[in-house]
Write an enzyme that holds these catalytic residues in place. Sequence first.
Site, short mmCIF file in Angstrom:
data_model
loop_
_atom_site.label_atom_id
_atom_site.label_comp_id
_atom_site.label_asym_id
_atom_site.label_seq_id
_atom_site.Cartn_x
_atom_site.Cartn_y
_atom_site.Cartn_z
N ASN A 34 -21.50 -28.33 6.85
CA ASN A 34 -22.28 -27.66 7.89
C ASN A 34 -23.55 -28.46 8.11
O ASN A 34 -24.15 -28.97 7.16
CB ASN A 34 -22.68 -26.23 7.47
CG ASN A 34 -21.51 -25.29 7.48
OD1 ASN A 34 -20.42 -25.63 7.92
ND2 ASN A 34 -21.74 -24.08 6.98
N GLY A 35 -24.02 -28.52 9.35
CA GLY A 35 -25.25 -29.22 9.65
C GLY A 35 -25.02 -30.37 10.62
O GLY A 35 -23.96 -30.48 11.26
N HIS B 273 -41.98 -14.36 45.34
CA HIS B 273 -42.47 -15.73 45.20
C HIS B 273 -41.31 -16.70 45.02
O HIS B 273 -41.48 -17.76 44.41
CB HIS B 273 -43.45 -15.82 44.03
CG HIS B 273 -44.70 -15.03 44.24
ND1 HIS B 273 -45.69 -15.43 45.11
CD2 HIS B 273 -45.10 -13.84 43.71
CE1 HIS B 273 -46.67 -14.53 45.11
NE2 HIS B 273 -46.32 -13.56 44.27
N GLU C 258 -24.44 -13.42 27.94
CA GLU C 258 -23.79 -14.02 26.78
C GLU C 258 -22.43 -13.42 26.47
O GLU C 258 -21.57 -14.12 25.93
CB GLU C 258 -24.70 -13.98 25.54
CG GLU C 258 -25.00 -12.63 24.97
CD GLU C 258 -25.97 -12.70 23.79
OE1 GLU C 258 -26.06 -13.77 23.16
OE2 GLU C 258 -26.63 -11.70 23.50
N LYS D 264 -28.19 -10.35 27.15
CA LYS D 264 -27.01 -9.63 26.68
C LYS D 264 -25.87 -9.72 27.67
O LYS D 264 -24.72 -9.98 27.31
CB LYS D 264 -27.36 -8.14 26.45
CG LYS D 264 -28.10 -7.89 25.17
CD LYS D 264 -27.22 -8.10 23.97
CE LYS D 264 -27.89 -8.83 22.86
NZ LYS D 264 -28.66 -9.99 23.01
N LYS E 269 -23.27 -16.87 15.79
CA LYS E 269 -24.17 -15.80 15.36
C LYS E 269 -25.39 -16.36 14.64
O LYS E 269 -26.52 -16.01 14.96
CB LYS E 269 -23.41 -14.85 14.43
CG LYS E 269 -24.25 -13.69 13.90
CD LYS E 269 -24.66 -12.76 15.02
CE LYS E 269 -25.37 -11.52 14.49
NZ LYS E 269 -25.85 -10.68 15.59
N GLU F 26 -34.30 -9.63 27.64
CA GLU F 26 -33.28 -9.38 26.64
C GLU F 26 -32.02 -8.81 27.27
O GLU F 26 -30.89 -9.18 26.92
CB GLU F 26 -33.82 -8.43 25.57
CG GLU F 26 -32.78 -7.91 24.58
CD GLU F 26 -32.06 -9.00 23.81
OE1 GLU F 26 -31.00 -8.69 23.22
OE2 GLU F 26 -32.53 -10.15 23.78
N CYS G 178 -21.19 -22.77 11.61
CA CYS G 178 -20.01 -23.08 10.81
C CYS G 178 -20.03 -22.30 9.51
O CYS G 178 -21.08 -21.98 8.98
CB CYS G 178 -19.94 -24.57 10.52
SG CYS G 178 -20.01 -25.63 11.97
N TRP H 139 -17.94 -24.92 14.36
CA TRP H 139 -18.50 -24.74 15.70
C TRP H 139 -18.90 -26.12 16.17
O TRP H 139 -19.77 -26.76 15.58
CB TRP H 139 -19.70 -23.79 15.64
CG TRP H 139 -20.25 -23.41 16.98
CD1 TRP H 139 -19.81 -22.41 17.80
CD2 TRP H 139 -21.38 -24.00 17.64
NE1 TRP H 139 -20.59 -22.35 18.94
CE2 TRP H 139 -21.56 -23.32 18.86
CE3 TRP H 139 -22.25 -25.05 17.32
CZ2 TRP H 139 -22.57 -23.64 19.76
CZ3 TRP H 139 -23.26 -25.38 18.22
CH2 TRP H 139 -23.41 -24.67 19.42
N ARG I 184 -19.95 -15.55 12.74
CA ARG I 184 -20.92 -16.63 12.94
C ARG I 184 -20.56 -17.52 14.12
O ARG I 184 -21.39 -18.26 14.63
CB ARG I 184 -21.01 -17.48 11.67
CG ARG I 184 -21.53 -16.72 10.47
CD ARG I 184 -21.31 -17.48 9.18
NE ARG I 184 -22.14 -18.67 9.10
CZ ARG I 184 -23.28 -18.74 8.41
NH1 ARG I 184 -23.72 -17.69 7.76
NH2 ARG I 184 -23.98 -19.85 8.37
#
Length: 607
Positions: free
Chosen positions: A100-101, A505, A489, A486, A602, A482, A2, A74, A27
């Site tokens: 925020n939080g 396996h 997401e 990418k 972000k 990684e 946020c 968010w 963000r």
Amino acid sequence: MCGIVGYTGTDDAVETLLNGLEKLEYRGYDSAGIYVNDQHGNEYLKKVKGRISKLREELGDDVHGTTGIAHTRWATHGNPTVANAHPHVAADGRFYLVHNGVIDNYVELKKDYLSGVHFASETDSEVIVQLVGKFADEGMATKDALKKALSLIDENSSYSVLMIDNQQPDTLYVAKNKSPLLIATGDGFNAVCSDAMAMLAKTHDFTELNDGDIAMITPTQVTIEDQNGQVVDRKHFHVDEDASASEKGPYDYYMLKEIDEQPAVMRKLMQEYFNEDGSIKMDAQLIDRMKQADHLYIVAAGTSYHAGLVGRELFEQLTGIPTEVFVASEASYHMPLLTEHPFFIFLTQSGETADSREVLVKVNEMNYPSLTITNVANSTLDREATYTLLLYAGPEIAVASTKAYTSQIAVEAILAKRLGMELGKTVAADFPLQQELTKVANGMQELVDEKDRIEELSTEVLSETRNAFYLGRWIDYDVALEAALKLKEVSYVQTEGFASGELKHGTISLIEEGTPVISIMTDKVTATHARSNVQEVIARGANVITIVSEELASLAEGHVVKVPNVHPLLTPLVTVVPAQLLAYYTSLHRGYDVDKPRNLAKSVTVE
């Protein structure tokens, strides 16, 4: 996550607040809102579900004021709706608040203190403003009512709070615990923001708040009180970043811009960390402290965690010090069994990652030394760690991290070489890092110049698929993790990274006709085995892309993307580039917002 922006001054606040929110769009958010007061009894509140552009469109020309607060949300508690968007309003309409939080005990607070109050939202945040309203109704002054409300919040909760009392419309009330918040100072105004980026167009001067601080801010004065109620001076700092550095320029999306910037970032790191004679510039106290360590513990999350996996190879190979990598959200509550002389390394793009910060708090309580490697100077993890190394990557705006990942690996390599040399390790002394990073920068440039080829492969192999796999061995497996992140997401293709040898396996049961499999192959020791694994998936119908170093190209199968030969420990810096581009173009051709993938943020500032 946020974003918070506040302003009190002599100019109209609306455009400053909206511009600030737009600078924080990277963000991640799902709704936005603004409240302004003109100091003459007129106040305006507007909230929308969706983008800031929609908020801007719905604000009429009559909305104006010299004091205001704004927020991007968010969702954590309650769906993305107008009602759940901030600012929240006290029941009597006097107080307006953004937060925020996460308030862990908000349900208990509603039950114990606010059973008779009507709540307009499903959020935990609204509890704070309703508590302030209740205590003010009982006769408390605004500051005291806010302090009382905050004192009831569970100590494990996080908050950065910005509030206006419409009976004192020129004053911003500010409080912080665990969640980042800065005071910005300028000529004729003062402001508040959760990220300096929001205010760089207005000022470059900021003041940091400590956990437990409460501040009262008017256009001409800033008063900060610590958790004991004592007026204190907090550290001021100047941010040299140019606001224009965060602009897209000719690019449609930040992600592609930031992929393209990676060669320049490598050269910038060499400029910052190497002397003219090739020696490495590094804090001698940091190196001396690390020389005493019998174990290195890398703590990170997401992309930074994957950079830490590569870092483990660098530190163990070049220094001989055993190194482990931990997911921050796990280590924060289940600290591993530590050796006698541990040293902690925190990898974080933003320097505000809540999970990593939680671990750092515990590390500081145990009095162990720590290093933060971050892209943001004066961020929380920068301030609270024993030492800091900066990434010098410039603003990274796209949610999907690209240049921060490669710069983290490069800084780890620089640190590992310097430490290894100080420890007398021959392998470090013989590692021609500066020359190799030059090769990396040039190789990255070659790869970003091959966009058309990567775009074609993306269209042919990934444009219609529902799932995909990345494969690799040794350090290539670290990159596969990684690369898979990418792709998933930004394009929403369900993608998994696997160690090539683990296919048989169990995972190979998922391979069927047309399944995209991308193999990364740079390790000469295991190259023939990696080729055999690719042949196994081809035999079951997979559509294969091989990202391969030039020296092993003869072993490649399927569609081939060659990367330049670089030192084996630095291959992740080049193999990840085509993977980043594959993710970008897959998202682009599926019609998604590449920079703002759904449900993601972000800077992850809540646990």
